[in-house]
Every structure is written in C-alpha cells, then in structure tokens.
Scaffold this active site. Structure first.
Site, PDB file in Angstrom:
ATOM      1  N   THR A  85      78.026  86.606  50.374  1.00 49.90           N
ATOM      2  CA  THR A  85      78.199  86.161  48.907  1.00 49.90           C
ATOM      3  C   THR A  85      79.644  86.188  48.563  1.00 49.90           C
ATOM      4  O   THR A  85      80.156  86.852  49.148  1.00 49.90           O
ATOM      5  CB  THR A  85      77.015  86.945  48.023  1.00 49.90           C
ATOM      6  OG1 THR A  85      75.914  86.816  48.304  1.00 49.90           O
ATOM      7  CG2 THR A  85      77.387  86.498  46.684  1.00 49.90           C
ATOM      8  N   GLU A 129      67.890  82.365  51.186  1.00 48.60           N
ATOM      9  CA  GLU A 129      67.551  82.841  49.823  1.00 48.60           C
ATOM     10  C   GLU A 129      66.235  83.190  49.335  1.00 48.60           C
ATOM     11  O   GLU A 129      65.950  83.974  48.494  1.00 48.60           O
ATOM     12  CB  GLU A 129      68.267  81.848  48.655  1.00 48.60           C
ATOM     13  CG  GLU A 129      68.963  82.699  47.488  1.00 48.60           C
ATOM     14  CD  GLU A 129      70.259  83.181  47.937  1.00 48.60           C
ATOM     15  OE1 GLU A 129      70.429  84.220  47.752  1.00 48.60           O
ATOM     16  OE2 GLU A 129      71.248  82.304  48.331  1.00 48.60           O
TER      17      GLU A 129
HETATM   18  N1  GLU Z   1      71.129  86.849  47.510  1.00 43.54           N
HETATM   19  C1  GLU Z   1      71.582  87.674  46.712  1.00 43.54           C
HETATM   20  C2  GLU Z   1      71.282  87.662  45.088  1.00 43.54           C
HETATM   21  O1  GLU Z   1      71.114  86.415  44.801  1.00 43.54           O
HETATM   22  C3  GLU Z   1      73.003  88.137  46.811  1.00 43.54           C
HETATM   23  C4  GLU Z   1      73.306  88.766  48.054  1.00 43.54           C
HETATM   24  C5  GLU Z   1      75.055  89.362  48.148  1.00 43.54           C
HETATM   25  O2  GLU Z   1      75.596  89.733  47.116  1.00 43.54           O
HETATM   26  O3  GLU Z   1      75.485  89.670  49.033  1.00 43.54           O
HETATM   27  O4  GLU Z   1      71.273  88.474  44.340  1.00 43.54           O
END
Ligand code: GLU
Length: 575
Positions: free
Chosen positions: A395, A432
């Site tokens: 991210t 996701e």
């Molecule tokens: N998939 C996570 C989310 O949408 C984020 C992952 C991350 O921050 O590394 O909260």
C-alpha cells in the site's frame, strides 16, 4: 527544491555489492531516518510520495500547470511501475480532494468490488472452515475488480486541468527506458515466497537463474508501457474492456487457484463519488473517507474522544498522552470491528458512531490511571464480530498541493505485497477480497464484512484532510499499514495539531498503536521509556517494528512543509 532523503552513493554501492538485501534496506532506512530531520519546504506546490521518481513525475506535472489531481494521477502511475508491490492499476484507492476555491472536500471511492459470481463462502473450505490466509491470497480467487483507473477518470473529469494522456507520459517513458530497482523493491522480491509461482512475475522480477533482481538493476516494462498507452489514448474503457481486460480475466481464471472475475465484472465497475466524513477537532475540521473503509470513521472517533482530554498540555514523550490515545483507539476499534463494512450493502450507523454525545460517553470510560483492557462496542449489536486484519508491507499514500491551493490525499493499494502474485498486461493484480471476513457468520449472526457479490471489502485506509478555522486546507496526510493505518494517521494529526510539531517530526515520532488488544510500541531506544510508562499503566506492551509509510503536506504560514516516512523510501518535493 528540497529532498528529505539523499541516499549516499557509497551505501547504494555497498548494497549492490553485498547482496544482503534486507540488511541493506534496514541500513538505508536508518540513514534515511537520520537524514529526515527537517521537513521539505516549498512556496507554491508540492508532492509527497513513497518513491523519488514518482514524486518527481508529480512535480513535473505541477510545473507544467497541472492540478493536484493531475499530479496525483501521474505520481500514482509511476508508483505502479517503481513500487509495484504496493499499488497500481490492478488495484484500488480512496482519494480525498480539496477545492482551493470553494473549500469543498470530495471523496472518491475506487475500491475493488467482489465479482458477481462469488458469495459468502468464497474463503471457506468444503468443510465450512475458513481457508488459511495464503491459501486464499495467492491466485485468482482473491482478485477484486480493480477500481483505480475508473476513479482517476472520474476525478480527472471533475478536477483535471491537463489532458488525460499527458498524465501517462512520465510512467510510459520510465517503463520504456527503465528504472533502477530500489533497495525496498529488491528486499521484498527476495523475501517473497509466492511471486515466482506466476510465470509473468517470475520473468519480470527475477534473473533468468532465479535470483531476485539486484538493487540498481535497470528494469524495463514494455507490457506496462503498452497498457498505459492504450488507456492514455482511449480512456478508462481501454482498461475495462478489450485486450487489457482480457489479460486480467485470463490471469485470474487461468490461475492455479482460479477466481471468477470476468469481462462483465470489469465492464460494470463503477467508481463512486461520496460525501466525506468530517468532524471538528478543537480549532480544526478533520475530513476522512466514509465506508467501505473503516479508516475515516475510526480516525474521527478517536479524535472525537481525545477532544475531551487536554492533549496539548502533554508532550509527545509522555506515557500519559499515549495512554489516552491508545485507550481512545481501543474504544474506536471495538466499534470498527463490529459495525464497519460497505454501507451500500449493510447498515453502518456512521451518524451514531460520530455523534459527539456518544463519543463523550465513550471517553468517560477512560481512566487516566489504568488501561480499561479490552473494550466492548458501544452501540447495540446488529452484526457479528469480525476477525482482526493482518498487516501487509504494501500500500502507498501520496499527498499533493497545487499552486491554486487544491489538495489531494490518496491511499492506494493492491492489498498484500505484490497482491495476488498474478501479473497481467505489465501490472500486478490485487488480493483485496481477502479484506472481507473469511467467516460469513459468527455466533449464528451474519458478519457485516462478509463476502457478497458486487460489495467492496472493508478497508482501513485513511486518507485525511484537515481544514483550519477558515475552511482552508491545513494538512493532507495518510499511510499504509493495514489496520494500523488508523493509529499512524492519528499520531500525525495529534502531533501537528496538538503538539505543534512540523509534519516531518510528526511522521518521525515512534508509532504507538492499539487495536483493542496489546499496545504496540515501535522498536527503538527513543521509545523505551514510553513503553515502560505504558506498561505501568496496565498496557500489555508489545515492542515491534511498526512500518508506517506516512506522507503528508502541511500548509503553514511560511508556505508548504512536506514530510516523507523515513521507514520507507519516499520524499516530498516542491517549488
Ligand atoms: N488492504 C488494506 C486496506 O485496505 C491495506 C493494506 C496495507 O495498508 O498495507 O485496509
């Protein structure tokens, strides 16, 4: 121009020669930490992002007269190339936009959706038990319909100034000419167990003999350049139909652990414009992203509770201050874990959760002298409990302010590092869907964040904008870090607003996070006393690395100040 990190050549040389990728990355991070003492400064415009090449691309777009949205798009497309483990067109994002003229804040939701053919049993084994995490992640099963390109199209139509195709030029050029593999990318390739299982990813990220690409290797991505050229020329439709869409579907459906994502899912994807969630915090107004992320509501709940305490009278070193923040956070996480999910599918009591009277009642549960331990949700139960999220090193967050005072705060993700470990048309596909609850029911009640066709998985991403008392932009900030994002963002907001730290100093502060369990205190001598103080107040303290990736821009009396997280590779650049 200002750079927060200037990696010494000798160190890069050492890293290349030594081949000890992880050690090299740690060394570089330590050096960057020492270097990142002062914020980057600019008079008119600025980009803060997780990689220097991406920030440069954004700044070039600003110099060419582009708006904040234009720069955010160009920055993000380069991030897709140079930081492919973290975000990209194979994934999604949440974006907050501040309009410098009207003062309006608009939220754009480019979150992935579940394909039409999936249901609540997506991550259950035949015996009804949930799959293991990696069993679910790797392959096509976890891939949601990517949202980034449609979201960019929508935001650009509303706030773009330069032609759409212009925004793709820096990424296309770098994809064709090649870029140097960074220490962080090298370390993550070297550490990955599953990336090699996809033939396209194996060919791209590894030497023919199987060694991970070394730091400094010039990496070209003609397939990505070709994909970007199509989207630049024909618009977002060139992603959601035609050869790019066909490549995505072939990768997902042809994987060893196939998914159902099909052409109709891609063709039907819609990026949403939503009303941000905003609430006063002392003299300011803080705006965040509404569901399907839990981030905005949780950040505002924590701040809303903290508003009842005199944090400005305490210091960033004080265990008393972090105790209050940790306690407010555990109360917010109790609600988050129970209620937050995609509000287009399940009722989410956002208004009740942010009601100042409710937050005052919640704050009254906090004792200054002792931790309250595990908190219960504060509203009547309507949904089942949800499992705690993991903490992937992926991210990315970027912030932009343009010369007209427009601002962007955007967090983008493909979820895990390298997402589903599937590469299509030059980019990585997200995993996701594993942000959904694997268990659809707990104690016989449906879980709010269960898998449903077309639904968006709950996120923790928390792009944040702070406005001053006159409604002018004061701060744009956000971070990666899974569900710890919420704590990282609260830390930065409190440090800037309550303690008057500059944005870089705020980002540098040791991270302290509570998700309604143990209190995580970042490793490092500077936080030893804090950890001891929290333990004395009854916290179960866990020392560990807390790898935030905070990037932010503060609008100050003396111009723009930018901060980049020394724990990653980012910079803030401006004019
Ligand atoms: N998939 C996570 C989310 O949408 C984020 C992952 C991350 O921050 O590394 O909260």
């Amino acid at each position: 121009m200002a750079r927060t990190i200037d990696l010494p050549r000798a160190v890069l040389h050492f890293c290349r020669r030594s081949g000890i990728a992880v050690a090299a990355a740690v060394l570089l991070a330590a050096l960057a930490q020492a270097a990142a003492a002062a914020p980057a400064k600019a008079e008119r415009q600025m980009v803060a992002a997780a990689n220097p090449l991406a920030a440069e691309a954004g700044r070039d777009i600003l110099r060419a007269g582009g708006s904040a949205i234009d720069a955010a798009i160009a920055t993000s497309l380069v991030l897709n190339l140079v930081e492919p483990q973290s975000s990209g067109i194979g994934g999604g994002a949440f974006l907050l936009h501040y309009d410098g003229k009207s003062g309006d804040v608009t939220a754009y939701d480019g979150r992935e959706t579940a394909p039409a053919a999936v249901g609540p049993d997506l991550f259950l084994r035949p015996d009804g038990e949930p799959m293991g995490f990696w069993e679910a992640v790797v392959g096509g099963r976890s891939v949601g319909v990517p949202g980034l390109v449609r979201m960019f199209e929508r935001a650009h139509k509303a706030h773009g100034r330069l032609p759409w195709a212009t925004l793709f030029e820096p990424a296309i050029r770098l994809a064709e000419e090649g870029f140097a593999v960074s220490p962080r990318l090298n370390a993550l390739i070297a550490a990955d167990t599953y990336l090699k299982s996809d033939p396209a990813a194996a060919a791209y990220f590894y030497e023919p003999g199987g060694a991970p690409l070394a730091v400094g290797t010039r990496l070209r991505n003609p397939a990505f350049a070709e994909t970007l050229r199509r989207i630049a020329r024909d618009g977002a439709d060139a992603f959601y139909s035609g050869p790019v869409a066909e490549a995505i579907v072939a990768a997902v459906q042809g994987a060893a652990n196939p998914g159902s994502l099909g052409l109709a899912d891609l063709a039907g994807y819609e990026a949403k414009q939503r009303d941000p969630v905003c609430a006063p915090y002392r003299a300011w107004r803080v705006c965040g992203m509404p569901p399907p992320t839990s981030g905005g509501v949780a950040v505002l709940q924590i701040l809303g509770i903290l508003q009842g305490f005199d944090l400005p009278a305490l210091t960033p070193e004080s265990a008393a201050a972090w105790h209050l923040i940790a306690e407010a956070s555990r109360l917010a996480f109790a609600d988050r874990n129970r209620f937050l999910a995609d509000a287009d599918f399940v009722p989410v009591p956002v208004g009740d959760l942010l009601d100042p009277a409710y937050l005052a009642r919640r704050g009254a549960l906090i004792s200054p002298n002792a931790s309250l331990g595990e908190a219960e949700p504060g509203l009547p139960a309507q949904n089942g409990a949800m499992p705690v999220q993991h903490d992937p090193p992926s991210t990315t967050h970027l912030a932009v302010v343009d010369a007209d005072g427009n601002g962007v705060s955007m967090t983008a993700s493909i979820e895990n590092a390298f997402g589903a470990r599937l590469m299509a048309a030059g980019f990585m596909l997200n995993n996701e869907l594993t942000d959904f609850s694997f268990r659809p029911e707990v104690d016989g009640r449906p879980v709010a964040n269960r898998v449903q066709a077309g639904k968006r998985p709950r996120s923790s991403m928390s792009p944040t904008l702070v406005l001053d008392g006159n409604g002018k932009l004061a701060l744009a900030v956000g971070s990666p870090g899974g569900s710890r994002i919420i704590g990282y963002v609260v830390k930065s907001v409190v440090a800037v607003l309550d303690w008057g730290l500059d944005i870089q100093a705020a980002i540098n502060l040791p991270n302290v996070v509570n998700r309604n369990g143990a209190t995580d205190v970042e490793d490092g001598a500077s936080s030893d006393a804090l950890a001891a103080g929290l333990a004395a107040l009854g916290h179960e303290v866990k020392r560990r690395p807390l790898n935030s990736g905070l990037h932010g821009i503060a609008v100050t009396e003396n111009g723009l100040a930018g901060g980049a997280d020394p724990r990653r590779e980012g910079v803030a650049l401006g004019d």
